[in-house]
Scaffold this motif. Structure first.
Motif, PDB file in Angstrom:
ATOM      1  N   THR A 234      -1.937  32.863  84.583  1.00 24.81           N
ATOM      2  CA  THR A 234      -2.333  31.478  84.321  1.00 24.81           C
ATOM      3  C   THR A 234      -3.730  31.190  84.866  1.00 24.81           C
ATOM      4  OG1 THR A 234      -1.307  30.633  86.352  1.00 24.81           O
ATOM      5  CG2 THR A 234       0.060  30.678  84.353  1.00 24.81           C
ATOM      6  N   THR A 235      -4.252  32.032  85.737  1.00 25.46           N
ATOM      7  CA  THR A 235      -5.590  31.817  86.304  1.00 25.46           C
ATOM      8  C   THR A 235      -6.677  32.568  85.543  1.00 25.46           C
ATOM      9  OG1 THR A 235      -5.410  33.673  87.856  1.00 25.46           O
ATOM     10  CG2 THR A 235      -4.600  31.520  88.607  1.00 25.46           C
ATOM     11  N   TRP A 236      -6.306  33.379  84.585  1.00 25.90           N
ATOM     12  CA  TRP A 236      -7.297  34.192  83.878  1.00 25.90           C
ATOM     13  C   TRP A 236      -8.336  33.360  83.142  1.00 25.90           C
ATOM     14  CZ3 TRP A 236      -4.761  38.999  81.158  1.00 25.90           C
ATOM     15  CH2 TRP A 236      -4.161  39.808  82.131  1.00 25.90           C
ATOM     16  N   SER A 237      -7.951  32.207  82.618  1.00 27.52           N
ATOM     17  CA  SER A 237      -8.888  31.409  81.814  1.00 27.52           C
ATOM     18  C   SER A 237     -10.134  31.020  82.613  1.00 27.52           C
ATOM     19  CB  SER A 237      -8.203  30.171  81.254  1.00 27.52           C
ATOM     20  OG  SER A 237      -7.772  29.331  82.304  1.00 27.52           O
ATOM     21  N   GLU A 238     -10.008  30.945  83.927  1.00 35.06           N
ATOM     22  CA  GLU A 238     -11.165  30.613  84.774  1.00 35.06           C
ATOM     23  C   GLU A 238     -12.144  31.772  84.879  1.00 35.06           C
ATOM     24  OE1 GLU A 238      -9.276  29.710  88.468  1.00 35.06           O
ATOM     25  OE2 GLU A 238      -7.985  28.201  87.564  1.00 35.06           O
ATOM     26  N   LEU A 239     -11.725  32.985  84.547  1.00 35.10           N
ATOM     27  CA  LEU A 239     -12.541  34.182  84.733  1.00 35.10           C
ATOM     28  C   LEU A 239     -13.272  34.627  83.474  1.00 35.10           C
ATOM     29  CD1 LEU A 239      -9.878  36.183  86.773  1.00 35.10           C
ATOM     30  CD2 LEU A 239     -11.774  34.808  87.668  1.00 35.10           C
ATOM     31  N   PHE A 240     -12.987  33.957  82.358  1.00 35.07           N
ATOM     32  CA  PHE A 240     -13.564  34.355  81.072  1.00 35.07           C
ATOM     33  C   PHE A 240     -14.306  33.194  80.429  1.00 35.07           C
ATOM     34  CE2 PHE A 240     -10.114  37.352  81.655  1.00 35.07           C
ATOM     35  CZ  PHE A 240     -10.619  38.544  81.145  1.00 35.07           C
ATOM     36  N   ASP A 241     -15.327  33.545  79.651  1.00 35.12           N
ATOM     37  CA  ASP A 241     -15.925  32.602  78.710  1.00 35.12           C
ATOM     38  C   ASP A 241     -15.229  32.828  77.383  1.00 35.12           C
ATOM     39  OD1 ASP A 241     -17.911  31.412  80.359  1.00 35.12           O
ATOM     40  OD2 ASP A 241     -19.174  33.195  80.123  1.00 35.12           O
ATOM     41  N   PHE A 242     -14.804  31.762  76.740  1.00 31.53           N
ATOM     42  CA  PHE A 242     -14.151  31.873  75.444  1.00 31.53           C
ATOM     43  C   PHE A 242     -15.173  31.547  74.366  1.00 31.53           C
ATOM     44  CE2 PHE A 242     -10.796  31.607  78.449  1.00 31.53           C
ATOM     45  CZ  PHE A 242      -9.824  32.454  77.939  1.00 31.53           C
ATOM     46  N   LEU A 243     -15.438  32.527  73.525  1.00 31.40           N
ATOM     47  CA  LEU A 243     -16.516  32.459  72.546  1.00 31.40           C
ATOM     48  C   LEU A 243     -15.946  32.407  71.131  1.00 31.40           C
ATOM     49  CD1 LEU A 243     -18.611  35.277  74.250  1.00 31.40           C
ATOM     50  CD2 LEU A 243     -18.872  32.819  74.551  1.00 31.40           C
ATOM     51  N   PRO A 244     -16.639  31.696  70.240  1.00 33.91           N
ATOM     52  CA  PRO A 244     -16.147  31.606  68.867  1.00 33.91           C
ATOM     53  C   PRO A 244     -16.327  32.931  68.131  1.00 33.91           C
ATOM     54  CG  PRO A 244     -18.272  30.522  69.062  1.00 33.91           C
ATOM     55  CD  PRO A 244     -17.874  30.943  70.445  1.00 33.91           C
ATOM     56  N   TRP A 245     -15.414  33.202  67.241  1.00 32.35           N
ATOM     57  CA  TRP A 245     -15.494  34.383  66.387  1.00 32.35           C
ATOM     58  C   TRP A 245     -16.052  33.968  65.039  1.00 32.35           C
ATOM     59  CZ3 TRP A 245     -15.470  39.405  66.525  1.00 32.35           C
ATOM     60  CH2 TRP A 245     -15.246  40.117  65.356  1.00 32.35           C
ATOM     61  N   PRO A 246     -16.911  34.726  64.388  1.00 30.55           N
ATOM     62  CA  PRO A 246     -17.363  36.079  64.718  1.00 30.55           C
ATOM     63  C   PRO A 246     -18.601  36.080  65.614  1.00 30.55           C
ATOM     64  CG  PRO A 246     -18.111  35.514  62.512  1.00 30.55           C
ATOM     65  CD  PRO A 246     -17.331  34.325  63.028  1.00 30.55           C
ATOM     66  N   LEU A 247     -18.766  37.169  66.340  1.00 31.69           N
ATOM     67  CA  LEU A 247     -19.951  37.418  67.160  1.00 31.69           C
ATOM     68  C   LEU A 247     -20.012  38.922  67.431  1.00 31.69           C
ATOM     69  CD1 LEU A 247     -19.518  36.672  70.916  1.00 31.69           C
ATOM     70  CD2 LEU A 247     -17.581  36.738  69.402  1.00 31.69           C
ATOM     71  N   PRO A 248     -21.183  39.436  67.811  1.00 29.19           N
ATOM     72  CA  PRO A 248     -21.259  40.854  68.169  1.00 29.19           C
ATOM     73  C   PRO A 248     -20.400  41.117  69.418  1.00 29.19           C
ATOM     74  CG  PRO A 248     -23.455  39.962  67.787  1.00 29.19           C
ATOM     75  CD  PRO A 248     -22.498  38.802  67.817  1.00 29.19           C
ATOM     76  N   LEU A 249     -19.540  42.105  69.332  1.00 28.57           N
ATOM     77  CA  LEU A 249     -18.644  42.399  70.441  1.00 28.57           C
ATOM     78  C   LEU A 249     -19.297  43.330  71.455  1.00 28.57           C
ATOM     79  CD1 LEU A 249     -15.304  42.970  68.509  1.00 28.57           C
ATOM     80  CD2 LEU A 249     -15.931  41.000  69.916  1.00 28.57           C
ATOM     81  N   GLN A 250     -18.876  43.163  72.710  1.00 31.00           N
ATOM     82  CA  GLN A 250     -19.266  44.052  73.785  1.00 31.00           C
ATOM     83  C   GLN A 250     -18.031  44.820  74.229  1.00 31.00           C
ATOM     84  OE1 GLN A 250     -21.027  41.728  76.930  1.00 31.00           O
ATOM     85  NE2 GLN A 250     -22.569  40.835  75.593  1.00 31.00           N
ATOM     86  N   ASP A 251     -18.252  46.001  74.825  1.00 28.31           N
ATOM     87  CA  ASP A 251     -17.124  46.742  75.382  1.00 28.31           C
ATOM     88  C   ASP A 251     -16.360  45.849  76.344  1.00 28.31           C
ATOM     89  OD1 ASP A 251     -18.102  48.872  73.969  1.00 28.31           O
ATOM     90  OD2 ASP A 251     -18.416  50.171  75.707  1.00 28.31           O
ATOM     91  N   PHE A 252     -15.058  45.892  76.268  1.00 29.00           N
ATOM     92  CA  PHE A 252     -14.115  45.182  77.126  1.00 29.00           C
ATOM     93  C   PHE A 252     -14.023  43.686  76.839  1.00 29.00           C
ATOM     94  CE2 PHE A 252     -15.756  48.852  79.555  1.00 29.00           C
ATOM     95  CZ  PHE A 252     -14.627  49.642  79.450  1.00 29.00           C
ATOM     96  N   ASP A 253     -14.566  43.235  75.706  1.00 29.48           N
ATOM     97  CA  ASP A 253     -14.247  41.885  75.255  1.00 29.48           C
ATOM     98  C   ASP A 253     -12.757  41.856  74.926  1.00 29.48           C
ATOM     99  OD1 ASP A 253     -16.765  40.758  75.469  1.00 29.48           O
ATOM    100  OD2 ASP A 253     -17.232  40.941  73.329  1.00 29.48           O
TER     101      ASP A 253
END
Length: 125
Positions: free
Chosen positions: A51-70
């Motif tokens: 439940t705390t993970w959302s604080e650790l990530f930026d949520f980005l709209p799709w589509p976008l260029p992906l990075q490893d471990f997205d």
């Protein structure tokens, strides 16, 4: 990830069984598998309390260029716009995910998820 790392990842999960809230190479669900991949291959430690993970990530709209471990937020088992599955981008347009009805990790090309990606979670460095 390079090809050797990708192969190592698949081998580590080759006999993994589905277990809700599991996060080991023996038993995992899709979020637990993502937690293990980020820990062991990207050096990112996520807390067990999801439940705390959302604080650790930026949520980005799709589509976008992906990075490893997205982390891809997917609508995999439903027709609506809510997340019910996640996968991890491991490079070269490949996504790994762990399903309920499989043994081991599944690796698919990104185009397999056409119309299923809701957004992308990128770890805040």
């Amino acid at each position: 990830m390079n090809q050797m790392q990708q192969q190592e990842l698949m081998l580590r999960f080759s006999h993994c069984k589905f277990k809700h809230n599991g996060n080991t190479y023996a038993e995992a669900d899709c979020a637990g598998a993502a937690q293990i991949i980020l820990r062991d291959f990207a050096g990112v430690l996520l807390p067990d309390d999801r439940t705390t993970w959302s604080e650790l990530f930026d949520f980005l709209p799709w589509p976008l260029p992906l990075q490893d471990f997205d982390v891809l937020m997917l609508r995999y088992h439903n027709q609506f716009d809510f997340v019910d599955h996640i996968g991890v981008h491991i490079g070269n347009d490949y996504i790994v995910h762990f399903g309920k009805h499989t043994a081991g990790m599944i690796c698919n090309r990104i185009d397999r998820f056409e119309g299923k990606i809701i957004n992308v979670a990128r770890y805040k460095k």
